[in-house]
Scaffold this motif. Structure first.
Motif, short mmCIF file in Angstrom:
data_model
loop_
_atom_site.label_atom_id
_atom_site.label_comp_id
_atom_site.label_asym_id
_atom_site.label_seq_id
_atom_site.Cartn_x
_atom_site.Cartn_y
_atom_site.Cartn_z
N LYS A 59 0.85 -1.18 0.00
CA LYS A 59 0.00 0.00 0.00
C LYS A 59 0.89 1.25 0.00
O LYS A 59 1.91 1.29 0.70
N GLU A 60 0.49 2.25 -0.75
CA GLU A 60 1.30 3.44 -0.95
C GLU A 60 1.66 4.11 0.38
O GLU A 60 2.79 4.58 0.57
N GLU A 61 0.74 4.17 1.33
CA GLU A 61 1.02 4.76 2.64
C GLU A 61 2.17 4.02 3.33
O GLU A 61 3.01 4.64 3.99
N ASP A 62 2.18 2.71 3.19
CA ASP A 62 3.23 1.91 3.84
C ASP A 62 4.58 2.11 3.16
O ASP A 62 5.62 2.10 3.83
N ILE A 63 4.55 2.32 1.85
CA ILE A 63 5.81 2.64 1.14
C ILE A 63 6.39 3.92 1.72
O ILE A 63 7.59 4.01 2.01
N GLY A 64 5.52 4.91 1.93
CA GLY A 64 5.97 6.17 2.54
C GLY A 64 6.59 5.94 3.91
O GLY A 64 7.68 6.44 4.21
N THR A 65 5.94 5.16 4.74
CA THR A 65 6.42 4.93 6.10
C THR A 65 7.77 4.20 6.10
O THR A 65 8.72 4.62 6.77
N PHE A 66 7.86 3.10 5.37
CA PHE A 66 9.13 2.34 5.32
C PHE A 66 10.27 3.21 4.78
O PHE A 66 11.40 3.15 5.26
N THR A 67 9.96 4.01 3.78
CA THR A 67 10.99 4.88 3.19
C THR A 67 11.55 5.84 4.23
O THR A 67 12.77 5.97 4.38
#
Lengths: 307, 307
Positions: free
Chosen positions: B190-198
């Motif tokens: 999920k795009e939100e999770d990509i943001g968080t991990f990044t």
């Protein structure tokens, strides 16, 4: 013979490049195709290359990344046509370098085959895609290389089966979704005709250092008129949904690349009318006026195959 | 504080960039967004920027083409994240130049957010798209700039609603078209999770000079398993059509850019299995192992919204 220039085509098995290769062979030009050795492993490309070879094409191994191969290939010809795809547009600087080095090329046609990239009102990412093509134009002009830029407008095969919206393989029979008010005029050109007009221009002094516009009168339609033509053909009225410019921009902003690349190109064409919202100036010539002998496929004929 | 690095985000209102911007603000980083002045004219972007400003983001006017603005912006921060789109990937060389000139940047994350571009079996044009990202990696390494490359695999929002085939806004209830044999394992995030991990990775020494793979165990599915999960959820069996690799390659060869860009990316992911057909090596780390505290959205939860 004026039209027997030797032509090198780079990207000559691609979507539009294959039609340029076919036209070059059909119109009697000694035709050279720059091909990566790895192309042989793609069965689809291998088949196409075999048919070009059978028609007389000369295959030259090489690529944009191998400058020596590029110079060798270009030395063999008078005219260079590039039909490379988006991600390789920047690498065309290597072609420009090679042409400059060799000094005998009579005409270079960089990869364009769409809107006039100096006259758009595109938003991102189409804006940068057009700007990247414009950078290649400026590099060509800075080096004083003789050129023709082919602004061929919409590929019929991509846009006509869907009445303007890529994704359908035949026109809708119930609903049409229209971006903007549907009144912007758009030009649809069959890929084979793009190939023919392109090859017609390579030896033509009237197209030297000009933009060759394919603004074919019989193929210039607003989407409203196109839908009306289709409705008449099938004897049925479609339910129309109009997307406001704001809705279109929202969809572009919310889509990842390359979906947004398609949507933002559509915005420029269908909402902004960037294919027809300007007069052709002294830097341009119109293809159907230069070559009235070319019997191009009309939109009406094209749609006929789906009825 | 270890995680209070000042972050500049370039492309921070784009499809994935907006989620990186949100995560940076949410995780308490002083967050700077490089924004063109012309962005204000796009109502969608203007609205997004307003919400980021309200959350504390600092807007810096500038662009990749204005080197002085880039240097000024980068001088303000410790970490630079680029989330620019395909046509602007090459312009990231300007960021590298600016980072080199300034000399104090602790981490640079170039625009990646997909497959590991050094480990693909893609055909054109995806091949060149991946190669263009790899060129940026090589330029970063040549300059000795500290980096993290985020290989986030499939955007859930793009691929999950269609069970692997971009274009549908909710999963099909009658037919599924599957490229290849449907057995290649694919990762959906999920795009939100990509943001968080990044953002988690920017100050993490374990991710320094590494590829950060988002190979989330609960989100790694073959398309066959994904379709089976969906069938179970809706209590209905779909009619499946399998496209052979040859059929997929034919479709790619016959499609213009950027349609072929999507299709060839899909070929790499779904036919070749390029997201999971290799072991993570010493040059990589896996995000859910580094950050087990991140409660990411699972594929099962994600599909639940459509039942």
């Amino acid at each position: 013979m004026a039209n027997s220039s030797k032509i090198l085509i780079i990207g000559g098995t691609g979507y539009i490049g294959r039609h340029i290769s076919k036209a070059s062979l059909a119109l009697g030009h000694p035709t050279f195709l720059l091909v990566r050795e790895s192309s042989a492993s793609n069965p689809e490309k291998a088949k196409l290359l075999e048919s070009f070879k059978a028609s007389g094409a000369i295959i030259v191994n090489g690529s944009l990344e191998d400058q020596a191969s590029l110079v060798e290939a270009i030395k063999k010809v008078d005219v260079v046509i590039s039909a490379v795809k988006g991600p390789q547009l920047g690498d065309q600087l290597n072609i420009i370098k090679a042409i400059k080095e060799i000094g005998t090329i009579k005409r270079f046609l960089p990869s364009e085959f769409g809107n006039d990239v100096d006259r758009t009102h595109a938003v991102e990412p189409a804006k940068t895609m057009f700007a990247n093509k414009a950078k290649i134009r400026r590099a060509i002009e800075a080096e004083g290389i003789p050129y023709t830029y082919v602004s061929s407008n919409c590929f019929a095969g991509l846009f006509l089966p869907s009445l303007g919206q890529p994704g359908l393989s035949s026109p809708p029979r119930d609903k049409a979704v229209i971006s903007g008010d549907g009144n912007a005029k758009v030009v649809f050109v069959k890929e084979e005709d793009i190939g023919t007009f392109t090859i017609k221009a390579v030896d033509d002094p009237r197209a030297l250092n000009k933009i060759l516009y394919l603004r074919l009168p019989a193929n210039t339609y607003s989407i409203n008129d196109l839908v009306a033509l289709w409705e008449k053909k099938i004897g049925k009225t479609l339910e129309k949904t109009y997307l406001s410019e704001e809705e279109v921009l929202k969809k572009i902003a919310e889509s990842p690349f390359p979906v947004n690349a398609m949507l933002s190109t559509g915005h420029s064409i269908f909402v902004k009318g960037d294919q027809t919202n300007f007069e052709i100036g002294p830097d341009g010539v119109e293809a159907s006026q230069l070559y009235p002998e070319v019997k191009y496929t009309t939109v009406e004929e094209y749609l006929g195959q789906y009825v």
